[in-house]
Design a protein around this motif. Structure first.
Motif, PDB file in Angstrom:
ATOM      1  N   ALA A 187      -7.575   8.031   0.604  1.00  0.00           N
ATOM      2  CA  ALA A 187      -8.309   7.082  -0.066  1.00  0.00           C
ATOM      3  C   ALA A 187      -7.124   6.729  -0.989  1.00  0.00           C
ATOM      4  O   ALA A 187      -7.057   5.150  -1.129  1.00  0.00           O
ATOM      5  CB  ALA A 187      -9.033   7.095  -0.019  1.00  0.00           C
ATOM      6  N   ASP A 188      -6.992   6.813  -1.536  1.00  0.00           N
ATOM      7  CA  ASP A 188      -5.873   6.092  -2.370  1.00  0.00           C
ATOM      8  C   ASP A 188      -4.248   5.792  -2.361  1.00  0.00           C
ATOM      9  O   ASP A 188      -4.289   4.766  -2.648  1.00  0.00           O
ATOM     10  CB  ASP A 188      -5.572   8.301  -3.649  1.00  0.00           C
ATOM     11  CG  ASP A 188      -6.552   8.049  -4.326  1.00  0.00           C
ATOM     12  OD1 ASP A 188      -7.277   7.896  -5.221  1.00  0.00           O
ATOM     13  OD2 ASP A 188      -5.973   9.430  -5.743  1.00  0.00           O
ATOM     14  N   CYS A 189      -3.972   6.461  -1.063  1.00  0.00           N
ATOM     15  CA  CYS A 189      -2.690   5.606  -0.199  1.00  0.00           C
ATOM     16  C   CYS A 189      -3.227   4.407   0.256  1.00  0.00           C
ATOM     17  O   CYS A 189      -2.791   3.784  -0.178  1.00  0.00           O
ATOM     18  CB  CYS A 189      -2.191   7.161   0.496  1.00  0.00           C
ATOM     19  SG  CYS A 189      -1.660   8.475   0.063  1.00  0.00           S
ATOM     20  N   VAL A 190      -4.090   4.544   0.873  1.00  0.00           N
ATOM     21  CA  VAL A 190      -4.610   2.818   0.999  1.00  0.00           C
ATOM     22  C   VAL A 190      -4.570   1.710   0.105  1.00  0.00           C
ATOM     23  O   VAL A 190      -4.159   0.854  -0.374  1.00  0.00           O
ATOM     24  CB  VAL A 190      -5.690   2.760   1.795  1.00  0.00           C
ATOM     25  CG1 VAL A 190      -6.169   1.469   2.069  1.00  0.00           C
ATOM     26  CG2 VAL A 190      -5.803   4.041   3.341  1.00  0.00           C
ATOM     27  N   LYS A 191      -5.434   2.173  -1.381  1.00  0.00           N
ATOM     28  CA  LYS A 191      -5.911   1.468  -2.568  1.00  0.00           C
ATOM     29  C   LYS A 191      -4.409   1.436  -2.571  1.00  0.00           C
ATOM     30  O   LYS A 191      -4.251  -0.536  -2.930  1.00  0.00           O
ATOM     31  CB  LYS A 191      -6.259   2.266  -3.480  1.00  0.00           C
ATOM     32  CG  LYS A 191      -7.950   2.432  -2.862  1.00  0.00           C
ATOM     33  CD  LYS A 191      -8.691   3.169  -4.183  1.00  0.00           C
ATOM     34  CE  LYS A 191     -10.949   3.161  -3.560  1.00  0.00           C
ATOM     35  NZ  LYS A 191     -10.842   2.230  -3.906  1.00  0.00           N
ATOM     36  N   LEU A 192      -2.939   1.999  -3.450  1.00  0.00           N
ATOM     37  CA  LEU A 192      -2.302   1.541  -3.725  1.00  0.00           C
ATOM     38  C   LEU A 192      -1.641   0.514  -2.478  1.00  0.00           C
ATOM     39  O   LEU A 192      -0.057   0.213  -3.010  1.00  0.00           O
ATOM     40  CB  LEU A 192      -1.285   3.085  -3.978  1.00  0.00           C
ATOM     41  CG  LEU A 192      -1.690   3.730  -5.407  1.00  0.00           C
ATOM     42  CD1 LEU A 192      -1.151   5.367  -5.050  1.00  0.00           C
ATOM     43  CD2 LEU A 192      -0.940   2.541  -6.409  1.00  0.00           C
ATOM     44  N   ALA A 193      -0.978   1.370  -1.578  1.00  0.00           N
ATOM     45  CA  ALA A 193      -0.689   0.483  -0.854  1.00  0.00           C
ATOM     46  C   ALA A 193      -0.984  -0.708  -0.943  1.00  0.00           C
ATOM     47  O   ALA A 193       0.308  -2.216  -0.637  1.00  0.00           O
ATOM     48  CB  ALA A 193      -0.267   1.248   1.063  1.00  0.00           C
ATOM     49  N   ILE A 194      -1.484  -1.240  -0.405  1.00  0.00           N
ATOM     50  CA  ILE A 194      -2.744  -2.628  -0.747  1.00  0.00           C
ATOM     51  C   ILE A 194      -2.520  -3.499  -2.254  1.00  0.00           C
ATOM     52  O   ILE A 194      -2.034  -4.498  -1.738  1.00  0.00           O
ATOM     53  CB  ILE A 194      -4.174  -2.469  -0.315  1.00  0.00           C
ATOM     54  CG1 ILE A 194      -4.605  -2.470   1.047  1.00  0.00           C
ATOM     55  CG2 ILE A 194      -4.169  -4.464  -0.804  1.00  0.00           C
ATOM     56  CD1 ILE A 194      -5.930  -1.391   1.324  1.00  0.00           C
ATOM     57  N   SER A 195      -2.395  -2.417  -2.861  1.00  0.00           N
ATOM     58  CA  SER A 195      -2.068  -3.738  -4.165  1.00  0.00           C
ATOM     59  C   SER A 195      -1.418  -3.014  -5.360  1.00  0.00           C
ATOM     60  O   SER A 195      -0.739  -4.408  -5.588  1.00  0.00           O
ATOM     61  CB  SER A 195      -3.300  -2.424  -5.348  1.00  0.00           C
ATOM     62  OG  SER A 195      -2.758  -2.707  -6.436  1.00  0.00           O
TER      63      SER A 195
END
Lengths: 258, 258
Positions: free
Chosen positions: B77-85
């Protein structure tokens, strides 16, 4: 004399958090209480389980209550699994998780260790409730939450819960006299907008802290956010069958054979 | 020439796992691929996010493909948040997670890091799919999974997905010629029965390994378990509004004011 209900208590803030101490105190007035809770804070653990390392359980004595307590090196979901499988000599009549220091309303249910413990007990077929107070302070006032938690637990013990459903209960940060009552709600369609705080370590390497802003564009009066904003305790019935049944018909019109 | 879709790829087995390498290879034939995936295995992480520690991102070059890749110290979930942000300069058209080494059918969706990444992207409003193969072997054969993943992705890019819904796709452990097709399913009502393996450490302290037996008493032909057992690829539309709407009316008959 009817047999007292057996109540399993857990949380995600750790076994010494004031929120779980308050919940244990209240549950002691209702039934026989066994506590299995993490030995350290587990907030944001979602439904994590420990597959790649070992788990420890330890009998502990924290205060003068009549509860029996164990702390556990694992996640909230691990605690519930270990309690049912290794500690309790019969199925508990109820599992309660919390009282969490901070909200688990709307989309927070997905990230919440408090609710994952409650869901894990629900998956095991045990009536189950997660409690959270909209106050992150360690010295928050849990009196009103204790009052309403008792009422809600008594209702669940009396009426039961539908199979596959657990309750997500959130308390506003208000004194008891200012709380208007309890509302059954749906989960508001809100989410977090991430704002990563990027920093450079003394060694020159970039790193990030996850921060964010909670954005709620769903102002329905049937939502948990509305209830909490307007002085009510919110109860959302939560299910772990995640199937979006209404989509199945449309997806069946897709073509997977070209 | 129409612009190629931007596809975010992640997983929970770690960025070097054969399953994600196979998925990247297939996505490279469809669009522009950016990979942000954990630097170590994160199975069983559920929807965990990292609140209490720092996150690192690192640009990495793993093979000859045209994808751009980062590994991340956090959870799926962190990976997705970091990717988008922090990484992508525009919203991706699609997020795909996997291909997981092992099943995420039925109740496994709750514990799955693969699906939590897909759900996180869905929460952010991005069409999203989690892929899993019913084979835990590191050297599993992903050919059939790649073939069907491509078809499913093309359908999602063409038709879109309803807001609030992501797809949970599982592939049977079969060669392509033996797979009968794709079935849209509901999540089977199955669960794990824990069997903790209790051991004593060299220091004399008891510890536990979590093991368990998967028990499925739900034999409906509309379930993912039935589809997989009968040679089909299963697709379950999954939602992150967990509200059990059908319970609200009954709960409103309870008495919270005594």
């Amino acid at each position: 004399m009817p047999k007292k209900p057996l109540i399993l208590v857990t949380n995600d803030d750790g076994i010494t958090a004031p929120g779980i101490r308050a919940l244990i105190q209240t549950m002691n007035t209702i039934g026989d209480v066994v506590v299995v809770a993490p030995d350290s804070p587990q907030s944001g653990m979602g439904h994590a389980i420990t597959l790649d390392s070992t788990l420890y359980l330890e009998r502990v004595y924290i205060d003068e209550g009549k509860q029996i307590e164990y702390n556990c090196s694992g996640t909230p979901a691990d605690c519930v699994k270990l309690a049912i499988s290794e500690i309790l000599d019969r199925r508990p009549d109820l599992c309660v998780s919390g009282i969490n220091h901070g909200s688990n309303s709307s989309i927070n249910v997905i990230y919440s260790g408090t609710m994952s413990a409650a869901l894990e007990a629900g998956i095991e077929g045990i009536p189950s409730i997660g409690f959270s107070l909209l106050d992150y302070n360690w010295n928050a006032n849990f009196e009103a939450a204790q009052y309403f938690a008792k009422t809600i637990v008594q209702n669940v013990l009396k009426n039961g819960l539908a199979s596959g459903v657990v309750l997500n209960v959130n308390f506003p940060k208000l004194e008891q006299k200012d709380i208007k009552g309890v509302r059954i709600c749906r989960q508001a369609k809100a989410n977090w907008v991430e704002e990563f705080d990027k920093r450079i370590s003394p060694q020159g390497k970039a790193y990030y802290w996850l921060t964010g802003k909670f954005v709620n564009l769903d102002h329905g009066e049937d939502t948990d956010e509305w209830a909490l904003d307007n002085g009510y305790v919110s109860i959302v019935p939560v299910q772990f069958d995640l199937t979006a049944h209404y989509c199945i018909q449309n997806l069946n019109t897709w073509n997977f054979n070209d």
